[in-house]
Design an enzyme around this catalytic site. Structure first.
Site, PDB file in Angstrom:
ATOM      1  N   ASP A  67       0.852  -1.185   0.000  1.00 18.93           N
ATOM      2  CA  ASP A  67       0.000   0.000   0.000  1.00 18.93           C
ATOM      3  C   ASP A  67       0.892   1.241   0.000  1.00 18.93           C
ATOM      4  O   ASP A  67       2.124   1.141   0.029  1.00 18.93           O
ATOM      5  CB  ASP A  67      -0.977  -0.027   1.173  1.00 18.93           C
ATOM      6  CG  ASP A  67      -0.279   0.016   2.517  1.00 18.93           C
ATOM      7  OD1 ASP A  67       0.952   0.192   2.547  1.00 18.93           O
ATOM      8  OD2 ASP A  67      -0.958  -0.130   3.541  1.00 18.93           O
ATOM      9  N   SER A  68       0.291   2.409  -0.039  1.00 22.69           N
ATOM     10  CA  SER A  68       1.076   3.640  -0.177  1.00 22.69           C
ATOM     11  C   SER A  68       1.553   4.174   1.164  1.00 22.69           C
ATOM     12  O   SER A  68       2.396   5.061   1.222  1.00 22.69           O
ATOM     13  CB  SER A  68       0.218   4.714  -0.836  1.00 22.69           C
ATOM     14  OG  SER A  68      -0.803   5.119   0.074  1.00 22.69           O
ATOM     15  N   GLY A  69       0.985   3.665   2.239  1.00 23.35           N
ATOM     16  CA  GLY A  69       1.280   4.202   3.557  1.00 23.35           C
ATOM     17  C   GLY A  69       0.275   5.235   4.020  1.00 23.35           C
ATOM     18  O   GLY A  69       0.195   5.545   5.211  1.00 23.35           O
ATOM     19  N   GLY A  70      -0.512   5.765   3.078  1.00 22.51           N
ATOM     20  CA  GLY A  70      -1.436   6.855   3.415  1.00 22.51           C
ATOM     21  C   GLY A  70      -2.469   6.465   4.455  1.00 22.51           C
ATOM     22  O   GLY A  70      -2.702   7.195   5.427  1.00 22.51           O
TER      23      GLY A  70
ATOM     24  N   ASP B 192      -2.922   8.433  -1.850  1.00 20.93           N
ATOM     25  CA  ASP B 192      -4.188   9.167  -1.922  1.00 20.93           C
ATOM     26  C   ASP B 192      -4.450   9.821  -0.577  1.00 20.93           C
ATOM     27  O   ASP B 192      -3.760   9.533   0.400  1.00 20.93           O
ATOM     28  CB  ASP B 192      -5.342   8.233  -2.305  1.00 20.93           C
ATOM     29  CG  ASP B 192      -5.518   7.095  -1.294  1.00 20.93           C
ATOM     30  OD1 ASP B 192      -4.553   6.806  -0.536  1.00 20.93           O
ATOM     31  OD2 ASP B 192      -6.593   6.485  -1.266  1.00 20.93           O
TER      32      ASP B 192
ATOM     33  N   GLN C 237     -11.297   7.760  -5.483  1.00 18.35           N
ATOM     34  CA  GLN C 237     -11.958   8.191  -4.251  1.00 18.35           C
ATOM     35  C   GLN C 237     -13.328   8.787  -4.623  1.00 18.35           C
ATOM     36  O   GLN C 237     -13.831   8.517  -5.702  1.00 18.35           O
ATOM     37  CB  GLN C 237     -11.076   9.198  -3.499  1.00 18.35           C
ATOM     38  CG  GLN C 237      -9.835   8.568  -2.868  1.00 18.35           C
ATOM     39  CD  GLN C 237     -10.159   7.727  -1.623  1.00 18.35           C
ATOM     40  OE1 GLN C 237     -11.281   7.710  -1.131  1.00 18.35           O
ATOM     41  NE2 GLN C 237      -9.148   6.990  -1.133  1.00 18.35           N
TER      42      GLN C 237
ATOM     43  N   GLY D 124     -11.422   4.294   0.089  1.00 19.02           N
ATOM     44  CA  GLY D 124     -12.405   5.062   0.847  1.00 19.02           C
ATOM     45  C   GLY D 124     -13.712   4.343   1.108  1.00 19.02           C
ATOM     46  O   GLY D 124     -14.713   4.962   1.455  1.00 19.02           O
TER      47      GLY D 124
ATOM     48  N   ASP E  71      -8.108  -7.258  -0.089  1.00 15.67           N
ATOM     49  CA  ASP E  71      -7.238  -7.503   1.066  1.00 15.67           C
ATOM     50  C   ASP E  71      -8.026  -7.121   2.295  1.00 15.67           C
ATOM     51  O   ASP E  71      -8.892  -6.251   2.239  1.00 15.67           O
ATOM     52  CB  ASP E  71      -5.966  -6.655   1.021  1.00 15.67           C
ATOM     53  CG  ASP E  71      -6.234  -5.234   1.487  1.00 15.67           C
ATOM     54  OD1 ASP E  71      -6.829  -4.449   0.721  1.00 15.67           O
ATOM     55  OD2 ASP E  71      -5.901  -4.902   2.646  1.00 15.67           O
TER      56      ASP E  71
ATOM     57  N   CYS F 266     -14.951 -28.271   6.312  1.00 15.04           N
ATOM     58  CA  CYS F 266     -13.646 -27.724   5.908  1.00 15.04           C
ATOM     59  C   CYS F 266     -12.566 -28.801   5.978  1.00 15.04           C
ATOM     60  O   CYS F 266     -12.590 -29.660   6.853  1.00 15.04           O
ATOM     61  CB  CYS F 266     -13.296 -26.555   6.829  1.00 15.04           C
ATOM     62  SG  CYS F 266     -11.656 -25.850   6.554  1.00 15.04           S
TER      63      CYS F 266
ATOM     64  N   CYS G  74      -9.149 -28.017   6.062  1.00  8.75           N
ATOM     65  CA  CYS G  74      -7.855 -27.400   6.395  1.00  8.75           C
ATOM     66  C   CYS G  74      -7.155 -28.188   7.500  1.00  8.75           C
ATOM     67  O   CYS G  74      -7.771 -29.016   8.169  1.00  8.75           O
ATOM     68  CB  CYS G  74      -8.024 -25.936   6.786  1.00  8.75           C
ATOM     69  SG  CYS G  74      -8.561 -25.667   8.488  1.00  8.75           S
TER      70      CYS G  74
ATOM     71  N   CYS H 144      -8.958 -28.008  10.867  1.00 11.00           N
ATOM     72  CA  CYS H 144     -10.184 -28.811  10.933  1.00 11.00           C
ATOM     73  C   CYS H 144      -9.896 -30.307  10.864  1.00 11.00           C
ATOM     74  O   CYS H 144     -10.669 -31.112  11.375  1.00 11.00           O
ATOM     75  CB  CYS H 144     -11.152 -28.378   9.834  1.00 11.00           C
ATOM     76  SG  CYS H 144     -11.908 -26.764  10.196  1.00 11.00           S
TER      77      CYS H 144
ATOM     78  N   HIS I  35      -7.062 -21.656   9.722  1.00  8.28           N
ATOM     79  CA  HIS I  35      -8.435 -21.946   9.303  1.00  8.28           C
ATOM     80  C   HIS I  35      -9.088 -20.752   8.603  1.00  8.28           C
ATOM     81  O   HIS I  35      -9.676 -20.901   7.528  1.00  8.28           O
ATOM     82  CB  HIS I  35      -9.312 -22.374  10.477  1.00  8.28           C
ATOM     83  CG  HIS I  35     -10.747 -22.468  10.075  1.00  8.28           C
ATOM     84  ND1 HIS I  35     -11.242 -23.515   9.344  1.00  8.28           N
ATOM     85  CD2 HIS I  35     -11.776 -21.587  10.210  1.00  8.28           C
ATOM     86  CE1 HIS I  35     -12.507 -23.300   9.064  1.00  8.28           C
ATOM     87  NE2 HIS I  35     -12.863 -22.137   9.573  1.00  8.28           N
TER      88      HIS I  35
END
Lengths: 378, 378
Positions: B91-94, B145, B193, B220, B270, B308, B310, B313, B339
């Protein structure tokens, strides 16, 4: 499958062997990672299997208090509850009561204490310790002994040793009755006490062996005595333990301790050192201890131990591990623990191989030459 | 290999595709686990590979402050530093400055702030954000941004959107110069935005697209607006984004959000939800959310999600996970995270398959029928 032990090779007083339990075999000398509350902190069971761990130790005191041995028994026992299919040894709970519980009083019946979790009152007797461990269904149960603070006078040690022997008889009787009743393959180890006094160690060993346990542990060491005293007591005590039964040195120790005690005929070890130190940033390497927090590692692209082939050393640099540690990331604990346990388990593999090939003395010398007693980066 | 994107299947507005980066391909729609400080909390890289994670997100703000982008660049970049060989988006850090830093002031130049770690003063500009990410060497960099608190008036949103566009131009120019200079295959995404105002979203999308980024994100959202408003804005905004470029909905979201946003043409997601909630004991199951702390699980031998497959599980019961959580064991975080990430990544696989087989609407309906909006155990 019930309990058994077979020595396959000897080299001096060091022995290589195979321990058989209801949940499979363990090659000895073996190190048992500690899963205090039913989990080895920072690593999963599949991690442990990948590292080649063949047996875990779990703590009766913790599991008795939470989630409770009744609950675990209703789940089908500790193996099923924690999802570990290989052997498990449980301690008696005595040492944890001694070191963790509040308002502790000991009398002939047992130890009264308050839980460190909720202050509730409990009584741990030799019978109760056997009963809890039967409920947990561990492969190896430990008899309840009295833990004595170090240093202790000869008189105090003799007095305590006498109580440990009386408790051992009660604990053994109860264990045998429970095993008969339940028809399990659980084994029970007796514990030799006697502090730093050779004559008391001999007496304790002879009388404990006379009670006829499946095997024998040496307790009351690694409690603050000088390391040479510990080695001498180990060396002395093993002489009075049967050759055909495994010998377990409780709560020990450093990598040096493993090598030196294996040299004196010890077959089983447990210690929180590799896991606890990992969480504090101390790593064991082929050259000695390093502390990953150290500023000198900020830009160090080498793995923690260039001679190591563990997952951590294959994929992480000292710089990255230092960053994770300083950032408080959970992965710092996981990666450090994977490495330290690998170091311990690999040291045991090297000990076993050295014994099998009759070159244990050479291995021992080489180990001490490369593994520094002082932290490498101090 | 440089950046590319190819839509392989469409079903309604939902798309399945393949994103190509300098570190390999990513099947979309894709979910990116969040490795804030260069590690996904509670799981190792091999765990992530085993789960089938194809791309990670890492946070520029955190890495810039500690261990520093210079140090990471000297290590050969973020991939080499953290030992992750597949794609990484930074990410940009913003947003992190907006949500974590102290004494923050924004002007046309950029954002001045104090580090949450040591109080040191910093200035994050569009150029600085591009520079840090070039140093990290991520496959996908985000342009800086302005993050606006929700709710915001139309005027405030328009004003902020204008600044985001001016920053986007500066950030893009700087990025292109740096890429030329370094000759890397890094891509840069622009960010749309415009808050909850459809006409501003359209304007922001058109003007951002005019700047010619490799792809576009919607920023946003998931900042407190009602979920239906978010879905409407996503639905509206994607209409103004090019069909042949991936679309990334930042910081979102719940499993329902993934399905609903994929339905509206989103390709990348994300969110910290699966990992953070895992550490707090909340598990996502095929029937909905459960809280493993709940007393009803004390003796529940079922896996967290019987549907599941995994590792968690397959090997751990609710009773055991509850015990580990209450006991404060690190393994609770690890097993729960394994999980939850599997649930998220598996949901994406199911979305992709449903699109490929032209039955996305049926999948979507079935998903909402089985996955309860309310916690299953509340």
């Amino acid at each position: 499958m019930s309990f058994g032990f077979r020595v396959t090779h000897t080299d001096g007083r060091a022995r290589r062997g195979v321990l058989t339990t209801a949940h499979g075999e363990v090659e000895t000398p073996a190190f048992m990672p500690v899963g205090t509350q039913g989990a080895v902190k920072g690593v999963t069971n599949r991690d442990l299997e990948g590292l080649g761990a063949e047996i875990l130790l779990s703590n009766t005191y913790h599991l008795y208090l939470r989630p409770g041995d009744d609950l675990i028994a209703r789940r089908g026992g500790l193996h099923r509850f924690i999802g570990w299919t290989r052997p498990i040894l449980t301690d008696s709970g005595g040492y944890q009561v001694f070191s963790l519980a509040a308002r502790r009083t000991v009398d002939e019946e047992g130890t009264r204490f308050r839980s460190h979790l909720d202050g509730s009152a409990h009584l741990l007797t030799p019978e109760k310790a056997a009963d809890i461990q039967a409920q947990l269904g561990s492969d190896i149960a430990m008899v309840l002994d009295e833990c004595l603070a170090h240093p202790a006078t000869s008189d105090a040690t003799r007095h305590s040793m006498g109580r440990t022997l009386r408790w051992a008889r009660r604990g053994r009787d109860c264990f045998l009755a429970l095993r008969e009743e339940r028809g399990t393959g659980q084994a029970q180890f007796g514990i030799v006490q006697g502090g730093v006094y050779p004559e008391l160690r001999e007496e304790s060993a002879r009388e404990t062996v006379a009670l006829g346990f499946e095997a024998y542990a040496i307790g009351g060491l690694s409690v603050g005595e000088p390391v040479d005293v510990m080695y001498d007591i180990v060396s002395h005590t093993t002489r009075f333990l049967p050759e055909d039964r495994p010998r377990y040195l409780m709560g020990t120790g450093t990598p040096e301790d493993l090598v030196e005690s294996a040299a004196r005929g010890i077959d089983l070890f447990d210690c929180v050192l590799p896991t606890r130190n990992a969480r504090n940033g101390q790593l064991f390497t082929s050259e000695g201890r390093i502390n990953i927090k150290n500023a000198r590692y900020a830009e160090d692209d080498r793995p923690p131990d260039p001679a190591c082939g563990c997952y951590t050393c294959r994929t992480a640099s000292r710089a990255y591990l230092r960053h994770l540690f300083l950032a408080g990331e959970i992965n710092a604990a996981t990666l450090n623990t994977l490495h330290n346990l690998n170091f311990y388990l690999d040291t045991m593999r090297r000990i076993r191989d050295a014994i099998a090939f009759g070159r244990f003395e050479r291995f021992r010398l080489a180990f001490h030459q490369s593994f520094s007693r002082q932290p490498v980066d101090s």
